[in-house]
Design a protein around this motif. Structure first.
Motif, PDB file in Angstrom:
ATOM      1  N   VAL A   1      -4.300   5.131  -2.966  1.00  0.00           N
ATOM      2  CA  VAL A   1      -3.404   5.161  -4.119  1.00  0.00           C
ATOM      3  C   VAL A   1      -2.151   4.327  -3.842  1.00  0.00           C
ATOM      4  O   VAL A   1      -1.516   3.813  -4.761  1.00  0.00           O
ATOM      5  CB  VAL A   1      -3.035   6.615  -4.477  1.00  0.00           C
ATOM      6  N   LYS A   2      -1.820   4.139  -2.572  1.00  0.00           N
ATOM      7  CA  LYS A   2      -0.626   3.357  -2.224  1.00  0.00           C
ATOM      8  C   LYS A   2      -0.785   1.876  -2.558  1.00  0.00           C
ATOM      9  O   LYS A   2       0.199   1.132  -2.549  1.00  0.00           O
ATOM     10  CB  LYS A   2      -0.303   3.527  -0.744  1.00  0.00           C
TER      11      LYS A   2
ATOM     12  N   MET B   1       2.629   7.114   0.525  1.00  0.00           N
ATOM     13  CA  MET B   1       2.182   6.822  -0.832  1.00  0.00           C
ATOM     14  C   MET B   1       3.154   5.928  -1.596  1.00  0.00           C
ATOM     15  O   MET B   1       2.743   5.028  -2.336  1.00  0.00           O
ATOM     16  CB  MET B   1       1.976   8.130  -1.599  1.00  0.00           C
ATOM     17  N   PHE B   2       4.454   6.147  -1.440  1.00  0.00           N
ATOM     18  CA  PHE B   2       5.437   5.427  -2.245  1.00  0.00           C
ATOM     19  C   PHE B   2       6.072   4.238  -1.519  1.00  0.00           C
ATOM     20  O   PHE B   2       6.963   3.586  -2.078  1.00  0.00           O
ATOM     21  CB  PHE B   2       6.555   6.387  -2.679  1.00  0.00           C
ATOM     22  N   ASP B   3       5.613   3.945  -0.316  1.00  0.00           N
ATOM     23  CA  ASP B   3       6.294   2.931   0.497  1.00  0.00           C
ATOM     24  C   ASP B   3       6.372   1.564  -0.175  1.00  0.00           C
ATOM     25  O   ASP B   3       7.358   0.833   0.006  1.00  0.00           O
ATOM     26  CB  ASP B   3       5.602   2.789   1.859  1.00  0.00           C
ATOM     27  N   ASP B   4       5.340   1.189  -0.941  1.00  0.00           N
ATOM     28  CA  ASP B   4       5.309  -0.134  -1.572  1.00  0.00           C
ATOM     29  C   ASP B   4       5.324  -0.051  -3.094  1.00  0.00           C
ATOM     30  O   ASP B   4       4.893  -0.974  -3.777  1.00  0.00           O
ATOM     31  CB  ASP B   4       4.062  -0.903  -1.109  1.00  0.00           C
ATOM     32  N   MET B   5       5.834   1.037  -3.630  1.00  0.00           N
ATOM     33  CA  MET B   5       5.880   1.205  -5.089  1.00  0.00           C
ATOM     34  C   MET B   5       7.276   0.892  -5.627  1.00  0.00           C
ATOM     35  O   MET B   5       7.884   1.688  -6.351  1.00  0.00           O
ATOM     36  CB  MET B   5       5.449   2.618  -5.479  1.00  0.00           C
ATOM     37  N   SER B   6       7.760  -0.274  -5.312  1.00  0.00           N
ATOM     38  CA  SER B   6       9.108  -0.650  -5.745  1.00  0.00           C
ATOM     39  C   SER B   6       9.194  -0.900  -7.247  1.00  0.00           C
ATOM     40  O   SER B   6      10.297  -0.992  -7.800  1.00  0.00           O
ATOM     41  CB  SER B   6       9.573  -1.899  -4.989  1.00  0.00           C
TER      42      SER B   6
END
Length: 279
Positions: free
Chosen positions: A28-29, A54-59
């Protein structure tokens, strides 16, 4: 056990509401262009854990609503959510702490509802553009001495009538941890009427999942009068996009009465809504 599958296309928006998703896969990431995320569980089927990165690359993510995940004890790092403008966290009765919000510089709306185990808040200094901040239904930090004098008689620090969360204790006034920064206190002070201002929820206020019995009274008809034992009145209502069911929550009832009185909202049905003032 329901699990998100790779047949789901990578779109800018993803809404998983009452889909009984219990596992969020590691891939999902890769949804790095995601802008909108809404994952709503139920009291019988929900997420218990999310991938740590999960949110590391959801800028690109600007809106996130995570609601009704009773077993989740920890959230992933928010460090990658540099564009997030709206964050809603609702009904996490097992969550004990929030991640750092140091990178949420764009946040404009922050809602925390039904997180009864929170005894402190992370440093909020980095959130400078917040337009709305609301904290409802108990975080013990509202009354345990975190940011104002300890008051264990407040309902937010007593045994929770819905979650069964035990009564809180006062934080040590000489503690070296869980001490609010000046920036945190300044931000909280900007929202005195929406942060820690109310009482903890009591039975009849938070709607659980509809049952065949509560839905049968309504037969799909919104705002019809119905009956729930122990409550003075109840109304057929669709709470949080759930099925139309008999609901004793007084707030939707009052809302509908006001809509009818002011002539706003859905047109009223004189047959089903005469009891609410529809003519």
């Amino acid at each position: 056990m329901a699990m998100l599958t790779k047949r789901v296309s990578v779109r800018c928006a993803r809404s998983l509401v009452y889909t009984h998703t219990e596992v969020m896969p590691d891939w999902v990431k890769t949804f790095t262009k995601l802008e909108y995320l809404h994952v709503e569980g139920t009291f019988g089927s929900s997420l218990s854990v999310l991938p740590n990165d999960m949110f590391d690359d959801m800028s690109a993510l600007t809106f996130m609503h995570l609601g009704v995940h009773p077993g989740m004890q920890q959230l992933p790092s928010f460090a990658g959510l540099t564009s997030l403008k709206s964050l809603n966290l609702a009904v996490f009765p097992s969550l004990v702490a929030l991640p750092s919000v140091d990178t949420l510089h764009s946040l404009e709306r922050f809602v925390i509802a039904g997180l009864p185990l929170l005894d402190s808040m992370p440093d909020l200094t980095a959130i400078r553009n917040l337009k709305w901040f609301a904290v409802v239904d108990r975080g013990t930090w509202c009354c345990n001495g975190f940011y104002k004098p300890c008051n264990l008689s407040h309902s937010m620090c007593q045994v929770h009538q819905i979650w069964g969360t035990p009564a809180a204790t006062c934080l040590d006034p000489n503690r070296s941890e869980k001490v609010p920064t000046a920036g945190t206190l300044e931000l909280i002070a900007k929202f005195p009427f929406s942060v820690c201002a109310g009482e903890a929820l009591v039975p009849g206020i938070l709607e659980g999942p509809p049952t065949p019995e509560t839905m049968a009274q309504c037969n799909g008809t919104l705002y019809r009068q119905c009956e729930v034992s122990g409550y003075p009145e109840a109304m057929c209502y669709s709470a949080r996009l759930m099925g139309v069911a008999c609901d004793p929550n007084p707030f939707p009832i009052e809302m509908r009465r006001r809509q009818i009185a002011k002539g706003v909202g859905d047109l009223c049905d004189p047959t089903a809504e005469a009891w609410l003032g529809c003519k």
